[in-house]
Design a protein around this motif. Structure first.
Motif, PDB file in Angstrom:
ATOM      1  N   ILE A   1       0.813  -1.219   0.000  1.00  0.00           N
ATOM      2  CA  ILE A   1       0.000   0.000   0.000  1.00  0.00           C
ATOM      3  C   ILE A   1       0.843   1.265   0.000  1.00  0.00           C
ATOM      4  O   ILE A   1       0.302   2.371  -0.030  1.00  0.00           O
ATOM      5  CB  ILE A   1      -0.997   0.032   1.181  1.00  0.00           C
ATOM      6  CG1 ILE A   1      -0.265  -0.085   2.524  1.00  0.00           C
ATOM      7  CG2 ILE A   1      -2.056  -1.027   1.025  1.00  0.00           C
ATOM      8  CD1 ILE A   1      -1.177   0.134   3.714  1.00  0.00           C
ATOM      9  N   GLY A   2       2.163   1.115   0.024  1.00  0.00           N
ATOM     10  CA  GLY A   2       3.026   2.277  -0.079  1.00  0.00           C
ATOM     11  C   GLY A   2       3.005   3.147   1.162  1.00  0.00           C
ATOM     12  O   GLY A   2       2.587   2.723   2.251  1.00  0.00           O
TER      13      GLY A   2
ATOM     14  N   ALA B   1      -1.472  -1.856  -5.698  1.00  0.00           N
ATOM     15  CA  ALA B   1      -0.726  -0.984  -6.599  1.00  0.00           C
ATOM     16  C   ALA B   1      -0.216   0.309  -5.979  1.00  0.00           C
ATOM     17  O   ALA B   1       0.629   0.977  -6.577  1.00  0.00           O
ATOM     18  CB  ALA B   1      -1.597  -0.641  -7.816  1.00  0.00           C
ATOM     19  N   SER B   2      -0.701   0.692  -4.802  1.00  0.00           N
ATOM     20  CA  SER B   2      -0.306   1.993  -4.257  1.00  0.00           C
ATOM     21  C   SER B   2       1.187   2.079  -3.995  1.00  0.00           C
ATOM     22  O   SER B   2       1.779   3.168  -4.049  1.00  0.00           O
ATOM     23  CB  SER B   2      -1.090   2.293  -2.972  1.00  0.00           C
ATOM     24  OG  SER B   2      -2.460   2.463  -3.258  1.00  0.00           O
ATOM     25  N   GLY B   3       1.814   0.948  -3.703  1.00  0.00           N
ATOM     26  CA  GLY B   3       3.241   0.937  -3.430  1.00  0.00           C
ATOM     27  C   GLY B   3       4.123   1.052  -4.661  1.00  0.00           C
ATOM     28  O   GLY B   3       5.352   1.076  -4.541  1.00  0.00           O
TER      29      GLY B   3
ATOM     30  N   LEU C   1       8.453   4.144  -7.986  1.00  0.00           N
ATOM     31  CA  LEU C   1       9.406   3.652  -6.991  1.00  0.00           C
ATOM     32  C   LEU C   1      10.403   2.683  -7.614  1.00  0.00           C
ATOM     33  O   LEU C   1      11.602   2.758  -7.360  1.00  0.00           O
ATOM     34  CB  LEU C   1       8.665   2.975  -5.835  1.00  0.00           C
ATOM     35  CG  LEU C   1       9.531   2.382  -4.726  1.00  0.00           C
ATOM     36  CD1 LEU C   1      10.428   3.444  -4.092  1.00  0.00           C
ATOM     37  CD2 LEU C   1       8.660   1.722  -3.660  1.00  0.00           C
ATOM     38  N   PHE C   2       9.914   1.765  -8.456  1.00  0.00           N
ATOM     39  CA  PHE C   2      10.773   0.747  -9.067  1.00  0.00           C
ATOM     40  C   PHE C   2      11.099   1.202 -10.495  1.00  0.00           C
ATOM     41  O   PHE C   2      10.609   0.657 -11.486  1.00  0.00           O
ATOM     42  CB  PHE C   2      10.077  -0.608  -9.027  1.00  0.00           C
ATOM     43  CG  PHE C   2       9.605  -0.977  -7.640  1.00  0.00           C
ATOM     44  CD1 PHE C   2      10.505  -1.370  -6.667  1.00  0.00           C
ATOM     45  CD2 PHE C   2       8.254  -0.868  -7.302  1.00  0.00           C
ATOM     46  CE1 PHE C   2      10.080  -1.681  -5.388  1.00  0.00           C
ATOM     47  CE2 PHE C   2       7.814  -1.182  -6.020  1.00  0.00           C
ATOM     48  CZ  PHE C   2       8.733  -1.574  -5.056  1.00  0.00           C
TER      49      PHE C   2
ATOM     50  N   TRP D   1      -7.022   3.820  -8.678  1.00  0.00           N
ATOM     51  CA  TRP D   1      -6.688   5.210  -8.391  1.00  0.00           C
ATOM     52  C   TRP D   1      -5.711   5.740  -9.428  1.00  0.00           C
ATOM     53  O   TRP D   1      -4.631   5.165  -9.638  1.00  0.00           O
ATOM     54  CB  TRP D   1      -6.082   5.323  -6.995  1.00  0.00           C
ATOM     55  CG  TRP D   1      -7.035   4.944  -5.905  1.00  0.00           C
ATOM     56  CD1 TRP D   1      -8.367   4.651  -6.009  1.00  0.00           C
ATOM     57  CD2 TRP D   1      -6.712   4.812  -4.517  1.00  0.00           C
ATOM     58  NE1 TRP D   1      -8.891   4.348  -4.774  1.00  0.00           N
ATOM     59  CE2 TRP D   1      -7.906   4.438  -3.844  1.00  0.00           C
ATOM     60  CE3 TRP D   1      -5.542   4.979  -3.772  1.00  0.00           C
ATOM     61  CZ2 TRP D   1      -7.950   4.237  -2.461  1.00  0.00           C
ATOM     62  CZ3 TRP D   1      -5.580   4.768  -2.404  1.00  0.00           C
ATOM     63  CH2 TRP D   1      -6.770   4.400  -1.754  1.00  0.00           C
ATOM     64  N   GLN D   2      -6.087   6.836 -10.027  1.00  0.00           N
ATOM     65  CA  GLN D   2      -5.253   7.415 -11.075  1.00  0.00           C
ATOM     66  C   GLN D   2      -3.902   7.895 -10.552  1.00  0.00           C
ATOM     67  O   GLN D   2      -2.929   7.972 -11.292  1.00  0.00           O
ATOM     68  CB  GLN D   2      -6.019   8.537 -11.771  1.00  0.00           C
ATOM     69  CG  GLN D   2      -7.296   8.058 -12.469  1.00  0.00           C
ATOM     70  CD  GLN D   2      -7.091   6.815 -13.318  1.00  0.00           C
ATOM     71  OE1 GLN D   2      -6.411   6.866 -14.345  1.00  0.00           O
ATOM     72  NE2 GLN D   2      -7.642   5.677 -12.900  1.00  0.00           N
ATOM     73  N   GLN D   3      -3.827   8.196  -9.268  1.00  0.00           N
ATOM     74  CA  GLN D   3      -2.541   8.591  -8.682  1.00  0.00           C
ATOM     75  C   GLN D   3      -1.530   7.444  -8.710  1.00  0.00           C
ATOM     76  O   GLN D   3      -0.325   7.674  -8.584  1.00  0.00           O
ATOM     77  CB  GLN D   3      -2.732   9.055  -7.244  1.00  0.00           C
ATOM     78  CG  GLN D   3      -3.161   7.955  -6.275  1.00  0.00           C
ATOM     79  CD  GLN D   3      -3.342   8.464  -4.859  1.00  0.00           C
ATOM     80  OE1 GLN D   3      -3.656   9.618  -4.652  1.00  0.00           O
ATOM     81  NE2 GLN D   3      -3.128   7.591  -3.884  1.00  0.00           N
ATOM     82  N   ASN D   4      -2.027   6.215  -8.878  1.00  0.00           N
ATOM     83  CA  ASN D   4      -1.134   5.059  -8.960  1.00  0.00           C
ATOM     84  C   ASN D   4      -0.790   4.685 -10.399  1.00  0.00           C
ATOM     85  O   ASN D   4      -0.032   3.734 -10.619  1.00  0.00           O
ATOM     86  CB  ASN D   4      -1.778   3.847  -8.275  1.00  0.00           C
ATOM     87  CG  ASN D   4      -1.946   4.049  -6.787  1.00  0.00           C
ATOM     88  OD1 ASN D   4      -1.169   4.773  -6.162  1.00  0.00           O
ATOM     89  ND2 ASN D   4      -2.962   3.432  -6.201  1.00  0.00           N
ATOM     90  N   ARG D   5      -1.334   5.406 -11.371  1.00  0.00           N
ATOM     91  CA  ARG D   5      -1.184   5.033 -12.778  1.00  0.00           C
ATOM     92  C   ARG D   5      -0.179   5.892 -13.537  1.00  0.00           C
ATOM     93  O   ARG D   5       0.690   5.366 -14.249  1.00  0.00           O
ATOM     94  CB  ARG D   5      -2.546   5.124 -13.478  1.00  0.00           C
ATOM     95  CG  ARG D   5      -2.493   4.895 -14.982  1.00  0.00           C
ATOM     96  CD  ARG D   5      -3.861   5.061 -15.637  1.00  0.00           C
ATOM     97  NE  ARG D   5      -4.352   6.416 -15.525  1.00  0.00           N
ATOM     98  CZ  ARG D   5      -4.055   7.414 -16.357  1.00  0.00           C
ATOM     99  NH1 ARG D   5      -3.220   7.203 -17.367  1.00  0.00           N
ATOM    100  NH2 ARG D   5      -4.556   8.616 -16.183  1.00  0.00           N
ATOM    101  N   ILE D   6      -0.283   7.201 -13.393  1.00  0.00           N
ATOM    102  CA  ILE D   6       0.407   8.106 -14.315  1.00  0.00           C
ATOM    103  C   ILE D   6       1.924   7.923 -14.300  1.00  0.00           C
ATOM    104  O   ILE D   6       2.569   7.842 -15.355  1.00  0.00           O
ATOM    105  CB  ILE D   6       0.023   9.565 -14.002  1.00  0.00           C
ATOM    106  CG1 ILE D   6      -1.478   9.753 -14.244  1.00  0.00           C
ATOM    107  CG2 ILE D   6       0.831  10.533 -14.863  1.00  0.00           C
ATOM    108  CD1 ILE D   6      -2.031  11.069 -13.756  1.00  0.00           C
TER     109      ILE D   6
END
Length: 283
Positions: A69-70, A117-119, A131-132, A159-164
């Motif tokens: 979850i980051g 995916a948040s992480g 991150l990776f 969540w689009q914040q996890n996509r871009i």
């Protein structure tokens, strides 16, 4: 950190954080008197669900399965609603192994819901950053399409914040993909339309990660599927298919969400004959 070691294969579980989700939703139509015998709950009827990525080291490659979850990816209301008592320590865990996020070659995403995916993303100087950064990120084509265009129901978890920040790293597949010899992602659908599972075959031994069509050991009953599943009958069909495969291959099951077990092998009578248990973290 718990670790499974074989000649030429290592799987290490990292601390990706924890959520606590409604037990009724996690077991769907199964009555509480039944599921509560298999999995503990708190006084809010929530069950503990880890979000702990697996680091696979094989053939000179470092492969991360799921991303946790980051950190600081959820706001205060979301942390409260999802029972987040601890966020990710993946970077610290990697450092203990002498690694950095930039050392990860491949990330395998069974699906792209926020708790998986948040992480993938972190804030650096106020901007979302992968991150990776050096990894190829695999997910199914259907899953990536929904991540880009979620519907009225799924936008709450894609969540689009996890996509871009990761868009340029994504590599999609249709039915299945073998990322290196012996490690495959296979599309199943069910939990989400693009949901996939992980298969590992190594020197005559098999491992299977059914992801969220079997998120915990308590979901071993084929009919015990989630109210969160978009296509529950597909989840049942695919779980039955792959549990039969696991039985034929004498495979061990790997878990991302389970509060207690990292790995389990059952015999034909449903008895645990081998397992790796999680060492609880103190919050």
């Amino acid at each position: 950190m718990e670790r499974l070691e074989r000649d030429g294969l290592t799987i290490t579980w990292l601390n990706g954080g924890v959520t606590h989700m409604d037990g009724g939703a996690m077991f769907g139509v199964v009555p509480k008197p039944l599921w509560s015998r298999k999995y503990p709950h708190n006084d809010k009827n929530q069950i503990e669900l880890r979000t702990d990525p697996m680091l696979i080291e094989k053939d000179g490659k470092r492969i991360l399965v799921e991303a946790g979850i980051g950190n600081e990816r959820l706001d205060e209301k979301q942390r409260r609603n999802y029972g987040v008592l601890e966020e990710s320590s993946v970077e610290q865990n990697l450092a203990k192994l002498g690694l950095a996020p930039s050392d990860i070659d491949i990330v395998l995403m069974t699906h792209l819901h926020f708790d998986h995916a948040s992480g993938l993303v972190k804030k650096v100087n106020g901007a979302d950053t992968s991150l990776f950064e050096n990894a190829v990120i695999y997910t199914s084509e259907i899953e990536w399409k929904e991540m880009n265009n979620p519907n009225i129901r799924s936008k709450n978890t894609y969540w689009q914040q996890n996509r871009i920040a990761i868009t340029d790293q994504i590599k999609t597949f249709t039915d299945e993909v073998e990322v290196i010899p012996g490690i495959r992602l296979v599309h199943t659908g069910g939990h989400s339309d693009g949901h996939s599972i992980l298969l590992i075959e190594h020197e005559g031994e098999s491992f299977i990660h059914l992801a969220d069509i079997m998120p915990t050991h308590a979901h071993a009953n084929v009919l015990w599927v989630l109210a969160y599943d978009d296509y529950p009958m597909t989840s049942i069909k695919e779980k039955e298919k792959w549990m039969n495969y696991a039985k034929q291959e004498n495979a061990s099951f790997l878990f991302y969400h389970d509060y207690k077990y990292r790995m389990i092998k059952w015999n034909e009578q449903g008895e645990i004959i081998s397992s790796i248990e999680r060492t609880p973290y103190s919050y």
